[in-house]
Design an enzyme around this catalytic site. Structure first.
Site, mmCIF file in Angstrom:
data_model
loop_
_atom_site.group_PDB
_atom_site.id
_atom_site.type_symbol
_atom_site.label_atom_id
_atom_site.label_comp_id
_atom_site.label_asym_id
_atom_site.label_seq_id
_atom_site.Cartn_x
_atom_site.Cartn_y
_atom_site.Cartn_z
ATOM 1 N N GLY A 1 52.984 40.295 49.690
ATOM 2 C CA GLY A 1 51.732 40.670 49.008
ATOM 3 C C GLY A 1 51.668 40.008 47.643
ATOM 4 O O GLY A 1 52.671 39.945 46.936
ATOM 5 N N ALA B 1 56.090 29.119 34.783
ATOM 6 C CA ALA B 1 57.341 29.003 34.022
ATOM 7 C C ALA B 1 58.372 28.175 34.788
ATOM 8 O O ALA B 1 59.086 27.357 34.206
ATOM 9 C CB ALA B 1 57.897 30.395 33.717
ATOM 10 N N VAL B 2 58.441 28.394 36.095
ATOM 11 C CA VAL B 2 59.373 27.614 36.923
ATOM 12 C C VAL B 2 59.061 26.123 36.778
ATOM 13 O O VAL B 2 59.953 25.281 36.544
ATOM 14 C CB VAL B 2 59.255 28.036 38.418
ATOM 15 N N ASP C 1 54.616 47.116 44.090
ATOM 16 C CA ASP C 1 55.253 48.376 44.520
ATOM 17 C C ASP C 1 56.422 48.805 43.631
ATOM 18 O O ASP C 1 56.783 49.976 43.612
ATOM 19 C CB ASP C 1 55.779 48.242 45.961
ATOM 20 N N ARG D 1 38.004 60.822 36.890
ATOM 21 C CA ARG D 1 38.047 62.088 36.156
ATOM 22 C C ARG D 1 36.666 62.412 35.571
ATOM 23 O O ARG D 1 36.255 63.568 35.550
ATOM 24 C CB ARG D 1 39.099 62.066 35.056
ATOM 25 N N MET E 1 48.621 52.538 46.639
ATOM 26 C CA MET E 1 49.548 51.742 47.468
ATOM 27 C C MET E 1 50.997 52.024 47.091
ATOM 28 O O MET E 1 51.282 52.925 46.297
ATOM 29 C CB MET E 1 49.245 50.264 47.303
ATOM 30 N N GLN F 1 43.874 47.219 43.790
ATOM 31 C CA GLN F 1 45.130 47.444 43.056
ATOM 32 C C GLN F 1 45.957 46.168 42.923
ATOM 33 O O GLN F 1 46.847 46.077 42.093
ATOM 34 C CB GLN F 1 45.986 48.488 43.778
#
Ligand code: F6P
Length: 319
Positions: free
Chosen positions: A10, A21-22, A126, A153, A168, A251
């Site tokens: 994902g 950066a690599v 995750d 809310r 998730m 997300q």
């Protein structure tokens, strides 16, 4: 050194910062950089691009991954791994950097077991990968969830409603737990402690008897679905309507947060240096804000622990 790089599994915000950066760190050291498209399938299909400083220009603040990503069932098979090794040799690639979650680390380790140098960089919303306190993408995702929870809310309190918000995380409750804490939720249900799933209905009924008007409950997808939680609540929230919101793939998107850009940049550069220096079969991580390396064998066999004391803190703060 000829360095291959790919993103797999994902997508996660900050993967682009890591690849940037690599590439820049590698090129600065005089090495050649090859980017494979759509994960391990890019090696199998010889779908690659030679990377130059300009290839990664203007991507540090972009979500997703410009290399594309994917999950490769073929690469899980011996036949696929052998085919990948042949293609890597044909392209003169000496070592591979893999940005992704646990499944991607398994892929990197599989190559190492066959004698090909590979090194992992944890990138997943995750935050379930052993060997690092935090993975690239987790922070941005938390911020996205918190933004949604704030909006929910508003409407929950306008209608005195109970809102169930499903987030998730696969089998891990980190996203739900930390967004519940940061979002001021009343209750959270995570796979690591399913007792809360059964207590939720009673707790909400109790809260309402005490005069609470609106309620936000976060559920991790690995614990139950929002629909299941709504069902469990029915009959326990008299006088209050229950609504659900499954946040889904929003997300995973969005501009990476400052933390994820910085994390991706640090990890990408450190992993490149390590690979060039002859280190292999490890994953770069961060512990107490320091770069660390953990054997891929441990990364894919050990379980990252979640700090369950946060459940108690959440209960106290939700009073
Ligand atoms: O691992 C990241 C993740 O977004 C999980 O939270 C989710 O369960 C899964 O990927 C979804 O995967 P897919 O993109 O294959 O639907």
């Amino acid at each position: 050194v000829n360095i291959g790089v790919l993103t797999s599994g994902g997508d996660a915000p900050g993967m682009n910062a890591a690849v940037r950066a690599v590439v820049r760190q590698g090129l600065a050291g005089g090495h050649r950089l090859v980017g494979f498209r759509h994960g391990f399938d890019g090696i199998l299909k010889a779908d690659y691009v030679e990377l130059h400083p300009g290839s990664v220009g203007g991507i540090i603040d972009e979500g997703g991954t410009f290399l594309g990503t994917g999950r490769s069932p073929r690469f899980e098979l011996e036949e696929g791994q052998l085919a990948a090794l042949e293609n890597l040799a044909a392209l003169d690639v000496d070592g591979l950097l893999v940005v992704g979650g646990e499944g991607s680390m398994k892929g990197a380790h599989a190559l190492c077991l066959r004698g090909f140098p590979a090194l992992g960089i944890p990138g997943t919303i995750d935050n379930d990968v052993y060997g690092t306190e935090v993975s690239i993408g987790f922070d941005t995702c938390l911020n996205t969830i918190l933004d949604a929870v704030s909006k929910l809310r508003d409407t929950a309190s306008a209608h005195d409603r109970v809102f169930v918000v499903e987030v998730m995380g696969r089998k891990c409750g980190a996203l739900a737990l930390y967004s519940a804490l940061g979002g001021g939720a009343d209750f959270v249900v995570i796979p690591e402690d399913l007792s809360h799933r059964d207590q939720a209905a009673r707790a909400v009924a109790y809260d309402h008897r005490r005069g609470k008007l609106h309620t936000i409950i976060l559920v991790a997808e690995g614990a139950c679905t929002a629909d299941e939680m709504v069902k469990a609540l029915s009959g326990n929230v008299l006088g209050h309507e229950v609504r659900r919101s499954v946040l889904g793939y929003i997300q995973r998107g969005g501009h990476p947060s400052a933390r994820d850009r910085i994390l991706g940049s640090r990890m990408g550069a450190a992993a490149t240096d390590a690979l060039v220096g002859g280190t292999s079969d490890v994953m770069v991580g961060v512990e107490a804000d320091r770069i660390v390396f953990t054997a891929l064998e441990d990364v894919i066999t050990k379980k990252k622990e979640l700090d369950l004391s946060i459940l108690d803190l959440l209960a106290t703060l939700a009073l």
